[in-house]
Design an enzyme around this catalytic site. Sequence first.
Site, PDB file in Angstrom:
ATOM      1  N   LYS A  17       0.829  -1.208   0.000  1.00  0.00           N
ATOM      2  CA  LYS A  17       0.000   0.000   0.000  1.00  0.00           C
ATOM      3  C   LYS A  17       0.862   1.256   0.000  1.00  0.00           C
ATOM      4  O   LYS A  17       0.612   2.195  -0.771  1.00  0.00           O
ATOM      5  CB  LYS A  17      -0.942   0.021   1.199  1.00  0.00           C
ATOM      6  CG  LYS A  17      -1.877   1.243   1.227  1.00  0.00           C
ATOM      7  CD  LYS A  17      -2.815   1.186   2.402  1.00  0.00           C
ATOM      8  CE  LYS A  17      -2.121   1.581   3.682  1.00  0.00           C
ATOM      9  NZ  LYS A  17      -2.077   3.048   3.894  1.00  0.00           N
ATOM     10  N   ASP A  19      -6.767   0.545   1.420  1.00  0.00           N
ATOM     11  CA  ASP A  19      -6.634   0.494   2.871  1.00  0.00           C
ATOM     12  C   ASP A  19      -7.923  -0.061   3.466  1.00  0.00           C
ATOM     13  O   ASP A  19      -8.809  -0.522   2.745  1.00  0.00           O
ATOM     14  CB  ASP A  19      -6.303   1.881   3.430  1.00  0.00           C
ATOM     15  CG  ASP A  19      -7.414   2.897   3.194  1.00  0.00           C
ATOM     16  OD1 ASP A  19      -8.461   2.532   2.599  1.00  0.00           O
ATOM     17  OD2 ASP A  19      -7.258   4.055   3.602  1.00  0.00           O
TER      18      ASP A  19
END
Length: 209
Positions: free
Chosen positions: A119, A137
């Site tokens: 991420k 997320d």
Amino acid sequence: MRRKIAFIVEELEKLFPDPLPPLNHSNPFTLLVAVLLSASCTDKRVNIVTKTLFSKADTPEKMIQLSIVEIEEIIRSCGLFRNKAKAIFDLSHILIDKYKGKVPPTLKDLESLPGVGHKTASVVLIQAFSIPAFPVDTHIHRLAKRWGLSSGKNVTETERDLKALFPREIWAKLHLQMIYYARAFCPAIKHSEEKCSICINCNSTNDCN
């Protein structure tokens, strides 16, 4: 599904037409550090912490002039501050030794750095290098499930599904729009579907009205 996708994009565009990255930074290195710090920490807290940190060290060369203990003291209010301080110190050395002090613009190289997961690497690609990516997320994972866009059991599966549904050219903007929408209208707890226009119209059981 086409109507659902079109409705979501239109609604997010109305609510957040020009979403700005939430983490303050001045170059790819400070962005990388800020995103790394944001794990288990709010963006607001990260911006407070990095104001001090980046005034002392906004490049890898300056960062290694600080000790790990000094970095720890500055970022102490962030979660997992000891691990993060070591990662920041170590990746700064690697950037100098292996990449001539520059943040590499590839997912593989970014993910090889200490403390940098998929991420974080994806966010850096988007915001520092304008390379399409779709960081997922917990907020985006939650929305994708509630809106019937993905049944992914983890963020990796959800990322795959969202990339298949939305045009590549809007991934970067959509990623931010979904995060801001999740925080404002679709929280994890005390969620009111009546106040959540996309949930009302595009939940997992009906196509958009």
